[in-house]
Design an enzyme around this catalytic site. Structure first.
Site, short mmCIF file in Angstrom:
data_model
loop_
_atom_site.label_atom_id
_atom_site.label_comp_id
_atom_site.label_asym_id
_atom_site.label_seq_id
_atom_site.Cartn_x
_atom_site.Cartn_y
_atom_site.Cartn_z
N LEU A 586 10.96 -24.30 7.46
CA LEU A 586 11.17 -23.03 8.16
C LEU A 586 10.10 -22.00 7.82
CD1 LEU A 586 15.03 -22.61 7.77
CD2 LEU A 586 13.80 -23.11 9.87
N GLY A 589 6.23 -18.92 1.72
CA GLY A 589 5.91 -17.61 1.18
C GLY A 589 5.00 -17.73 -0.01
N PHE A 591 5.70 -17.27 -3.14
CA PHE A 591 6.32 -17.91 -4.29
C PHE A 591 7.17 -19.13 -3.94
CE2 PHE A 591 6.31 -13.29 -5.73
CZ PHE A 591 5.08 -13.42 -6.35
N GLY A 592 7.78 -19.13 -2.77
CA GLY A 592 8.71 -20.22 -2.46
C GLY A 592 8.57 -20.72 -1.04
N LYS A 609 16.01 -22.52 -0.08
CA LYS A 609 14.77 -21.92 -0.59
C LYS A 609 14.46 -22.56 -1.93
CE LYS A 609 12.66 -17.50 -1.86
NZ LYS A 609 12.80 -16.02 -1.84
N ASP A 703 12.30 -3.50 1.72
CA ASP A 703 11.34 -4.07 2.69
C ASP A 703 11.97 -4.22 4.07
OD1 ASP A 703 8.79 -4.91 3.36
OD2 ASP A 703 9.20 -7.02 2.92
#
Length: 904
Positions: A586, A589, A591-592, A609, A703
């Site tokens: 999907l 990012g 970090f993950g 995740k 955010d």
């Protein structure tokens, strides 16, 4: 999960930069030259996160660094350079001096590189001697000389350098790193914040304010400095400001004579906050004096009401919370009572109750002063239950509340009068019962059941009106001792709440639990027939509230039932990693990575995740991962992505999440072009509800933007990606977020709270209606965006009516003073004229028609193929992790502490 378990976009890749294209706005707005310019909208910058540590990359690795004393000419040159940057213009003189004091001298040889393009930034530089060249994509763009500066954005966050800088000759530079700069700014701001907070908490006038109300005052105070013999206020002048002495000493003068002196911590002029009256004395400074001031107008604007009214409301609420019977009412019911109460001012010896009065006709609460029972005969002889009250009724006491709520016929044998000036709140029994919706004992019983229903995951997101329908459908049934209510083998379609008695729960003859009053069980049977797998036997004679599946299904339509079924699936914490099959990736990012998976047996979809332990160690994000889990564990809202459970192994950590199907809001905006008022109002109202849920749990999202919101298959927004959210009580100073949506207080490092999220909401409402963000719309460099956020005024396209309510809500939310954004409280924001027509309760349970429904994508073939392959999901995760291989410096001092991840 229903039938809409697909994604027509990539909602989990929240940090990807995307462009919004306006195809045609002619159907919704007048043609305008301004509209066509929006068609080439710039890409938005990536999220910035000042929490992450770099991978041991340092600036100017070949530099010789010395911490030598600066000459006056050095300080003057540095000060002149700092004037060019907004970052330093917002600092106090003390902060600037400290930053300059911490700067070190770097000596760089000819040809040496100070930093490279795309390396993480850490230092800011002012050139003392020599020259440097600025190179972008291997081309020289500029030459900087003595007095010039560069690298200032690194002091805010570790954004990658946009250029390479190299010395053209032997060069010396004054430099300060981000950690030192932020420490200077934060320490002084935090010191001032704590000092002002301590002042407020120690002023009796503000003791009746809630913590949130006290917090909101902190930004309203203004600092004043007075030299000796200065008249701060004059006798007979209008009273406009309230003062608190922070430093120094003053004299209180009357008719030219000194009455008394006041010093640090004392205050004067409080009548200016309460009444429109003239000064009754002259205040003269005896030394250098620093005061904090607060105006009555500013206070009313911040708290959304007159100060006197706020004191009354808070006092009445405190009194009800202290009362044994009234404290069982909900906050909403207490607020309704307060709303219908009248406050009276009594002079000395003025009567509250006359002799011969029936005390149950009115509820009276003391909010200032005290009252006296005038009868020489002790009041205890009239009613023994008043023994704890004695002859006087003091502040926060409710007179005869037991008699009032039980409608006693107790008659007073004497008057009850005021001792000195007193203020009392009064409400009749008729208005009281109208406020709470019935007789007190019945309402309290309903409140107890309501509190239980709200704790049950199946019902936790239902509206008040739906929960009341369930309460009204409950039936009270007696069950004799030892007679099973149902067994593991029997069928039962009833939900139960224990009213009284004690029940034993058995599984395979083994006692696994004992239930007492206000425990509940078997709620899943209302949606899933025959779901119980245990036996329930009354240990004593028991009384239970029961609700049958048939009665439950009559209350709710198929849409609500489908939503409840989805919630049950998201409560299955028995899922293991081996129960899942990989469907597709999907998002990726920093970090993950996030993957779509399906359960092998139920075929229910989940997002998972994953964060590799190598990345956690390399970027030192241990705390961030734990915080993200903690935040998600605290959330349960139909418009917020839900965490199902977490896993871990030796390679990585996993968060199993609700899969939100649909289209992210960024792409919806491109599809819908410019939103009209009603469409904008719908989405904005949803975000108000979402933020209210977060902030009531002390969570700042930090955010809020279209890329982090998915419009689900029901057309409602769903908030995703909590990677930079934080649990905060008070203020935090970390610079995180997306520049176009970041409020001034985050950029300036002054400290911020939950009101920061409402600035982002204001940006989004502007974006809905105007097809672009108000600050830095044509910029993608963070520094340029920050300058506009801090200094630029709001400008609207020509199609926005100057008299429109939409401008008023935007300007309120984009107020640079965070206190002003809510208009006092979240309910005041909901009551804003722009939101008129919104049914907030129906909206909260998705019963308002949305403006757009994403087209679902079928994934039947993908599921079938995944089940046929039946491959280990870890294989696909490993393939993605190989693509973003992280090299860890062998000399790195970073170490993983044992047991840090035990919560997973």
């Amino acid at each position: 999960m229903g039938s809409c378990m697909v994604s027509t976009s990539n909602p989990y890749t929240s940090s990807m930069a995307k462009g919004r294209v306006i195809k045609s706005a002619s159907a919704k707005i007048p043609k305008s030259p301004e509209v066509s310019t929006r068609s080439k909208k710039k890409l938005k910058t990536h999220v910035v996160d000042n929490r992450k540590k770099s991978l041991d990359i340092v600036d100017a690795p070949s530099a010789v660094i010395e911490n030598r004393e600066k000459l006056p000419k050095d300080i003057k040159m540095i000060e002149k350079s700092l004037e060019k940057h907004f970052l330093f213009n917002n600092l106090t003189e003390v902060q600037k001096a400290l930053v300059i004091n911490h700067m070190e001298l770097y000596t760089i040889n000819h040809g040496d590189t100070i930093f490279k393009q795309k390396d993480p930034g850490n230092n800011f530089y002012v050139i003392a001697t020599g020259k440097v060249e600025v190179i972008i994509n291997d081309k020289r763009k500029n030459i900087l000389k003595a007095g010039d500066s560069f690298g200032e954005l690194a002091l805010l966050h570790g954004t990658l350098r946009s250029a390479t800088v190299r010395a053209l000759e032997k060069t010396t530079l004054w430099s300060v790193d981000r950690q030192t700069f932020r420490k200077v700014v934060h320490s002084i701001n935090l010191m001032h914040y704590n000092e002002n907070k301590a002042f407020i908490e120690n002023i009796p006038l503000f003791n009746l304010l809630t913590k949130d109300q006290q917090e909101s005052l902190l930004t309203m105070f203004r600092v004043h400095k007075f030299t000796p013999d200065f008249k701060i206020v004059n006798d007979g002048d209008p009273g406009e400001l309230f003062y608190v002495i922070k430093e120094g000493e003053v004299a209180v003068m009357k008719d030219g004579n000194e009455i008394r002196r006041m010093k640090k911590g004392d205050y004067f002029g409080e009548q200016a906050l309460l009444y429109d009256c003239l000064r009754t004395a002259t205040i003269v400074s005896l030394t250098n004096v620093t005061c904090l001031s607060l105006s009555g107008t500013a206070l009313s604007t911040a708290l959304g009401n007159s100060f006197q009214r706020i004191i009354y409301r808070n006092s009445l609420k405190i009194a009800m919370e202290k009362d044994e019977g009234l404290n069982k009412l909900t906050n909403e019911q207490k607020e309704k009572i307060i709303e219908n109460m009248k406050v009276y001012t009594l002079s000395n010896d003025e009567k509250v109750f006359d002799k011969g009065s029936v005390v149950s006709k009115f509820l009276v609460i003391v909010v200032k002063g005290s009252l006296r029972y005038n009868n020489p005969k002790p009041i205890e002889e009239i009613r023994t239950s008043l023994e704890d009250l004695g002859q006087e009724f003091s502040l926060f006491q409710c007179l005869f509340s037991k008699e009032f709520t039980t409608k006693s016929e107790l008659i007073l044998e004497s008057d009850i009068v005021s001792i000195g000036e007193s203020h009392v709140g009064v409400i009749s029994i008729e208005d009281f019962e109208s406020s709470i919706g019935g007789e007190l004992n019945t309402i309290i019983q309903h409140n107890n059941i309501l509190s239980i229903l709200k704790k049950i995951p199946l019902f936790s997101t239902m509206s008040q009106s739906d929960l009341k329908k369930i309460i009204n459908a409950l039936k009270l049934i007696n069950y004799p001792q030892s007679e099973p209510i149902f067994t593991e083998t029997s069928q039962n379609s009833f939900f139960f709440i224990v009213n009284s008695g004690e029940l034993s729960i058995y599984k395979s003859t083994k006692l696994i639990q004992t239930l007492t009053s206000y425990n509940y069980f078997n709620e899943r049977s209302l949606i899933l027939p025959d779901s119980q797998n245990y036996t329930v036997i009354p240990k004593t004679e028991s009384e239970l509230w029961s609700l049958s599946r048939d009665s439950f299904l009559k209350i709710f339509d198929e849409t609500v039932q489908a939503q409840l079924l989805s919630r049950i699936e998201l409560q299955d914490d028995s899922i293991k990693i081996e129960d899942l099959v990989y469907i597709k990736t999907l998002g990726k990012g920093t970090f993950g990575n996030v993957f779509l998976t399906a359960h092998k047996s139920t075929h229910a979809f989940y997002a998972i995740k994953t964060v590799s332990r190598k990345k956690i160690l390399a970027y030192q994000i241990h705390t961030n991962i734990l915080l993200e889990r903690k935040v998600l564990m605290n959330l349960d809202h139909p418009m917020i992505m839900k965490l199902v459970k977490t896993f871990k192994d030796n390679t990585r950590l996993y968060l199993l999440l609700e899969y939100v199907s649909g289209m992210d809001l960024f792409d919806v905006l491109r599809k819908l072009n410019i939103l009209n008022e009603e469409e904008s109002k719908f989405y904005a109202a949803c975000f108000v509800n979402i933020l209210d849920h977060l902030h009531s749990r002390d969570i700042i999202y930090r955010d809020l933007k279209p890329e982090n919101i998915v419009i689900d298959c029901e057309g409602y927004p769903k908030l995703i990606d909590f990677g930079i959210s934080k649990i905060v009580k008070g203020r935090t100073f970390t610079i995180v977020g997306t520049p176009h949506y970041m409020p001034p207080e985050v950029i300036e490092g002054k400290g911020y709270g939950t009101s920061a999220d409402f600035w982002s909401l204001g940006i989004m409402i502007y974006e809905f209606l105007c097809a672009g963000v108000p600050f830095g719309d044509d910029e993608d460099e963070p520094y340029a965006i920050y300058e506009q956020v801090l200094a630029m005024r709001l400008i609207y396209p020509s199609w926005i009516d100057p008299r429109s309510h939409s401008r008023k809500i935007i300007e309120q939310l984009l107020n640079r003073n965070p206190v002003m954004r809510l208009g006092g409280c979240i309910e005041n924001l909901r009551a804003h004229v722009w939101f008129s027509g919104i049914n907030w309760e129906k909206l909260s349970v998705k019963q308002v028609k949305p403006p757009f429904l994403p087209e679902p994508e079928k994934l039947d073939r993908e599921i079938h193929e995944a089940l046929q392959r039946n491959s280990r999901i870890e294989e696909y995760i490993e393939k993605e992790e190989i693509k973003d291989y992280i090299k860890i410096n062998e000399k790195s001092t970073f170490q993983e502490q044992e047991g840090w991840d035990e919560e997973f």
